[in-house]
Write a protein that holds these residues in place. Structure first.
Motif, short mmCIF file in Angstrom:
data_model
loop_
_atom_site.label_atom_id
_atom_site.label_comp_id
_atom_site.label_asym_id
_atom_site.label_seq_id
_atom_site.Cartn_x
_atom_site.Cartn_y
_atom_site.Cartn_z
N LYS A 154 0.81 -1.23 0.00
CA LYS A 154 0.00 0.00 0.00
C LYS A 154 0.84 1.28 0.00
CE LYS A 154 0.42 -1.74 4.34
NZ LYS A 154 0.01 -2.61 5.39
N ILE B 7 -9.78 0.75 8.18
CA ILE B 7 -8.85 0.04 7.29
C ILE B 7 -7.48 -0.14 7.95
CG2 ILE B 7 -9.92 0.35 5.04
CD1 ILE B 7 -8.60 3.01 4.72
N ASN B 8 -7.45 0.00 9.27
CA ASN B 8 -6.24 -0.39 9.99
C ASN B 8 -6.64 -1.23 11.19
OD1 ASN B 8 -4.10 0.19 12.31
ND2 ASN B 8 -3.09 0.18 10.34
N GLY B 9 -6.31 -2.51 11.13
CA GLY B 9 -6.73 -3.46 12.16
C GLY B 9 -6.08 -3.18 13.51
N THR B 10 -4.82 -2.75 13.49
CA THR B 10 -4.11 -2.50 14.75
C THR B 10 -4.78 -1.38 15.53
OG1 THR B 10 -2.09 -3.21 13.66
CG2 THR B 10 -1.83 -1.93 15.69
N TYR C 298 -0.12 -8.02 13.53
CA TYR C 298 -0.85 -7.22 12.55
C TYR C 298 -0.19 -5.86 12.32
CZ TYR C 298 -4.94 -10.22 12.15
OH TYR C 298 -5.79 -11.25 11.86
N ALA C 299 0.57 -5.41 13.33
CA ALA C 299 1.12 -4.04 13.26
C ALA C 299 2.19 -3.95 12.18
CB ALA C 299 1.67 -3.65 14.61
N GLU C 300 2.38 -2.75 11.66
CA GLU C 300 3.47 -2.49 10.72
C GLU C 300 4.80 -2.61 11.47
OE1 GLU C 300 2.86 -1.77 7.28
OE2 GLU C 300 1.02 -2.57 8.09
N ASP D 182 0.56 2.59 12.01
CA ASP D 182 -0.79 2.16 12.39
C ASP D 182 -1.46 3.22 13.25
OD1 ASP D 182 -0.78 -0.63 11.33
OD2 ASP D 182 0.92 -0.83 12.70
N ASP E 186 -0.85 4.37 7.70
CA ASP E 186 -1.20 3.15 6.96
C ASP E 186 -2.62 3.27 6.39
OD1 ASP E 186 -0.76 0.14 6.40
OD2 ASP E 186 -2.62 0.17 7.55
N LYS F 264 -3.97 3.45 2.29
CA LYS F 264 -5.06 2.64 1.72
C LYS F 264 -6.17 3.55 1.18
CE LYS F 264 -3.91 -1.07 4.95
NZ LYS F 264 -4.10 -1.53 6.34
N GLY G 36 -8.51 -7.67 7.73
CA GLY G 36 -7.73 -6.70 6.95
C GLY G 36 -6.25 -6.99 6.95
N ALA G 37 -5.85 -8.05 7.62
CA ALA G 37 -4.43 -8.39 7.68
C ALA G 37 -4.29 -9.86 8.05
CB ALA G 37 -3.74 -7.50 8.73
N1 HSE Z 1 -0.80 -2.91 9.90
C1 HSE Z 1 -1.93 -3.16 9.08
C2 HSE Z 1 -3.16 -3.22 9.98
C3 HSE Z 1 -1.73 -4.43 8.32
O1 HSE Z 1 -3.02 -3.25 11.20
O2 HSE Z 1 -4.26 -3.21 9.47
C4 HSE Z 1 -2.55 -4.56 7.08
O3 HSE Z 1 -2.25 -3.60 6.12
#
Ligand code: HSE
Length: 420
Positions: free
Chosen positions: A100, A151-154, A181-183, A189, A194, A198, A293-294
């Motif tokens: 992304k 659109i960020n799961g974290t 899940y974190a970058e 995040d 992030d 997206k 989402g991840a």
């Molecule tokens: N770091 C992102 C999230 C992973 O937490 O959603 C998916 O792009």
């Protein structure tokens, strides 16, 4: 047979290779061909990987291999993958990416470089949710009125835990990182970057907007506290980090920030690490997309759907869904002109006249207050919680600056926008 080279065999790359094996039958049936991974490129060859594919540590072995039809870019970063992807396209290879950040900065150049060569990126937004194909193909008859996405799961995991369990920010971030899940840098995040990457991808498909992350309003969730959550709960809201793209006349506003969302809305019910996106089209009305989402397998599901789409026909739709330029005439709305309702939290001295001073500042900016609530603080202080009617961002910023100058306001005011 279609031969694939994977550049970057981490969690997602391993899942791609494994699922291509495990679901070989259904994938062959859908693609109409056998799909095999010919080679994977890694930085560190000595690290044990959970897959049985030939590995090397030199991208040239994939980019220059005439047998490889599709390059899957899963290396992360921006400039390095940009060069790699351009070389792959230059060598006539189709490209699939989940990156992304790369697309947030270079999607238009890559669309140009791809020309008629297939270039797919379903996994770049909301992992396993097929939102790119929904927007580009499924909703292509519509003018898109708005997109609102978690659109960020974290960030969603952290806010959900704070909301449901009263958890604190820092330990919850650690938990989210442990979930994987974190970058690599979690600032992406929690700082909203992030989600912004997206959102820009979605906004290009929906509106043809060519903006970069630096051009849009991005705020993270760092300053959300239990006080704000208590207010949200009391007034029937939940707090979510939203990515919003909305058409306003001849303009499109793009923004990422924490928002108070009425609990009755579907998007308010998207909890934990899950993602959810609401898209409103002028003909279809509201459609809603929900899912993981991840995560390795969920993201690989999207990557493989792209590989199958390319294997089927050897062609792709124009990468962003149109041949540049998309002539909508829409322009990016400047940040200061965005209109929203706001929630403010002011830590103030609890004494006569303070509320009057606060309302005076708001009145001078023509901002109308809808609700006021005072919570006792420690000693002689109190938290003043305000909800406003809609006003422009520029007026709110000026009001915040002036409020912070008041002698009775003890800390920098906290502001959260209200949606819905
Ligand atoms: N770091 C992102 C999230 C992973 O937490 O959603 C998916 O792009």
């Amino acid at each position: 047979m279609v031969k694939v080279g994977i550049i970057g065999v981490g969690t997602v790359g391993e899942s791609v290779a494994r699922i291509l094996e495990e679901n070989r039958d259904i994938i062959r049936a859908r693609a109409g061909k056998e799909i095999v991974v010919r080679k994977g490129v890694v930085r560190n060859l000595s690290r044990e990987r959970g897959v049985n594919i030939p590995l090397c540590d030199n991208v040239d072995e994939v980019l220059e291999d005439p047998e490889i039809d599709i390059v899957v870019e899963l290396m992360g970063g921006v400039e390095e993958p940009y060069e790699v992807v351009k070389r792959a396209l230059g060598n006539g290879k189709a490209v699939v990416t989940a990156n992304k950040a790369l697309l947030a900065y270079h999607r238009y150049e890559l669309q140009e470089a791809a020309g008629e060569i297939p270039f797919e990126y379903e996994a770049s937004v909301a992992g396993g949710i097929p939102i790119i194909k929904a927007l580009r193909e499924g909703l292509s008859a519509n003018h898109i009125e708005s997109i609102r996405g978690i659109i960020n799961g974290t960030a969603n995991y952290i806010l959900t835990k704070m909301m449901v369990e009263g958890a604190d920010f820092e330990p919850t971030l650690k938990e989210a990182q442990e979930l994987g899940y974190a970058e690599a840098d979690p600032t992406f995040d929690i700082g909203g970057f992030d989600a912004a990457h997206k959102l820009l991808i979605l906004a290009s498909i929906a509106y043809g907007i060519d903006a970069k992350p630096e051009d849009i309003l991005i705020e993270g969730i760092e300053s959300v506290t239990q006080n704000d959550i208590a207010f949200a709960r009391e007034f029937g809201y939940t707090i979510k980090l939203l990515g919003i793209a909305k058409r306003v006349g001849a303009f499109v506003e793009l923004r990422v920030h924490p928002a108070l969302v009425p609990q009755r809305e579907m998007i308010a019910k998207v909890d934990g690490v899950m993602n959810g996106i609401s898209v409103i089209g002028d003909k279809v009305g509201e459609t809603m997309y929900y899912g993981p989402g991840a995560g390795g397998d969920a993201t690989a599901s999207a990557v493989i759907s792209d590989i199958i789409a390319i294997a089927r026909s050897g062609k792709s739709s124009p990468m962003l869904g149109f041949k540049r330029p998309l002539e909508t005439g829409l322009k990016l709305l400047e940040r200061d002109a965005i209109v929203s309702k706001y929630y403010l939290r002011l830590e103030v001295a609890d004494r006569p006249g303070v509320l009057a001073k606060v309302s005076e500042v708001m009145g001078e900016q023509n901002i109308s207050i809808e609700t006021v609530l005072q919570k006792p603080g420690s000693g002689e202080s109190a938290s003043l919680l305000l909800a406003t009617h809609a006003c422009e961002e520029r007026a709110m910023r000026e009001a915040l600056r002036r409020l912070f100058e008041l002698e009775s306001v003890k800390e920098r005011p906290v502001m959260i926008r209200m949606e819905g």
